[in-house]
Design a protein around this motif. Structure first.
Motif, PDB file in Angstrom:
ATOM      1  N   ARG A 129       0.843  -1.195   0.000  1.00  0.00           N
ATOM      2  CA  ARG A 129       0.000   0.000   0.000  1.00  0.00           C
ATOM      3  C   ARG A 129       0.884   1.253   0.000  1.00  0.00           C
ATOM      4  N   PHE A 130       1.975   1.209   0.754  1.00  0.00           N
ATOM      5  CA  PHE A 130       2.896   2.339   0.821  1.00  0.00           C
ATOM      6  C   PHE A 130       3.590   2.556  -0.524  1.00  0.00           C
ATOM      7  N   MET A 131       3.983   1.501  -1.175  1.00  0.00           N
ATOM      8  CA  MET A 131       4.750   1.588  -2.412  1.00  0.00           C
ATOM      9  C   MET A 131       3.871   1.584  -3.659  1.00  0.00           C
ATOM     10  N   LYS A 132       2.560   1.600  -3.501  1.00  0.00           N
ATOM     11  CA  LYS A 132       1.642   1.487  -4.625  1.00  0.00           C
ATOM     12  C   LYS A 132       1.936   2.572  -5.664  1.00  0.00           C
ATOM     13  N   GLY A 133       2.237   2.156  -6.869  1.00  0.00           N
ATOM     14  CA  GLY A 133       2.489   3.063  -7.979  1.00  0.00           C
ATOM     15  C   GLY A 133       3.787   3.833  -7.876  1.00  0.00           C
ATOM     16  N   LYS A 134       4.687   3.405  -7.032  1.00  0.00           N
ATOM     17  CA  LYS A 134       5.939   4.143  -6.865  1.00  0.00           C
ATOM     18  C   LYS A 134       7.127   3.216  -7.080  1.00  0.00           C
ATOM     19  N   ASP A 135       8.164   3.840  -7.537  1.00  0.00           N
ATOM     20  CA  ASP A 135       9.434   3.124  -7.582  1.00  0.00           C
ATOM     21  C   ASP A 135      10.398   3.885  -6.679  1.00  0.00           C
ATOM     22  N   ALA A 136      11.610   3.449  -6.603  1.00  0.00           N
ATOM     23  CA  ALA A 136      12.571   4.065  -5.684  1.00  0.00           C
ATOM     24  C   ALA A 136      12.810   5.530  -6.041  1.00  0.00           C
ATOM     25  N   GLN A 181      11.847  11.312  -4.576  1.00  0.00           N
ATOM     26  CA  GLN A 181      11.328  12.650  -4.877  1.00  0.00           C
ATOM     27  C   GLN A 181      10.264  13.070  -3.858  1.00  0.00           C
ATOM     28  N   ASP A 182       9.407  12.134  -3.466  1.00  0.00           N
ATOM     29  CA  ASP A 182       8.389  12.440  -2.458  1.00  0.00           C
ATOM     30  C   ASP A 182       9.036  12.826  -1.130  1.00  0.00           C
ATOM     31  N   ILE A 183      10.056  12.113  -0.745  1.00  0.00           N
ATOM     32  CA  ILE A 183      10.738  12.408   0.518  1.00  0.00           C
ATOM     33  C   ILE A 183      11.430  13.774   0.446  1.00  0.00           C
ATOM     34  N   ILE A 184      12.059  14.067  -0.671  1.00  0.00           N
ATOM     35  CA  ILE A 184      12.711  15.378  -0.854  1.00  0.00           C
ATOM     36  C   ILE A 184      11.661  16.483  -0.792  1.00  0.00           C
ATOM     37  N   ALA A 185      10.520  16.275  -1.430  1.00  0.00           N
ATOM     38  CA  ALA A 185       9.445  17.276  -1.413  1.00  0.00           C
ATOM     39  C   ALA A 185       8.941  17.503   0.012  1.00  0.00           C
ATOM     40  N   LEU A 186       8.859  16.429   0.785  1.00  0.00           N
ATOM     41  CA  LEU A 186       8.430  16.578   2.183  1.00  0.00           C
ATOM     42  C   LEU A 186       9.437  17.402   2.983  1.00  0.00           C
TER      43      LEU A 186
END
Length: 169
Positions: A50-57, A62-67
């Motif tokens: 569920r956490f990785m749904k539709g995401k790759d590394a 990028q999501d973590i950097i945006a956060l």
């Protein structure tokens, strides 16, 4: 039925049936523990998917950097807001915050309580008293300066009441 290994271990006199029963119980306990661990694994795997749904590394990075960037922005805005609030509070000390208003009849024969004393003070009890006296000839207004809750000029009864009301505000 004795074997050299059982004699070496010191269990040659043990009935083999008890050994099988102990091993059987141990095997059941192991199966139960393994079932529990398998259920925990499946639950963890569902959460991970569920956490990785539709995401790759790459997209996750990028999501973590945006956060982190959002967090920096929020911290900067928070500090700016703190400075603005301090500035507003500093300015508020000089704004009129306390008010006292007394309406009265300056000349008992006039009626209607058309005269008034208005006292406006800031946070440091500095300001003024506006006394407006209404008579049949007209309306006359007087002001008296207030510094630290005191007036250098003698105050009338209504002016004292207005000043006390403002200070107690």
């Amino acid at each position: 039925m004795t074997s050299p290994l059982m004699e070496y271990l010191g269990i040659a006199g043990l009935d083999i049936a008890w050994l099988f029963i102990a091993l059987f119980i141990l095997m059941i306990v192991m199966i139960v523990l393994m079932s529990i661990q398998l259920a925990k694994y499946k639950k963890l795997k569902k959460r991970y998917e569920r956490f990785m749904k539709g995401k790759d590394a790459k997209s996750l990075e990028q999501d973590i950097i945006a956060l982190f960037e959002d967090n920096k922005f929020i911290k900067n805005e928070n500090e700016k807001n703190r400075k603005d609030i301090r500035e507003i509070m500093r300015r508020m000390e000089y704004c009129y915050q306390k008010i006292g208003l007394i309406k009265y009849d300056a000349f008992n024969q006039m009626g209607g309580k058309l005269s008034f004393c208005l006292c406006l003070l800031n946070d440091k009890n500095c300001g003024f008293i506006l006394n407006s006296v209404h008579s049949s000839d007209g309306c006359y207004s007087y002001t008296k300066e207030i510094k630290k809750g005191e007036c250098e000029i003698a105050l009338g009864e209504e002016e004292k009441k207005a000043l006390d009301m403002a200070i107690g505000f």
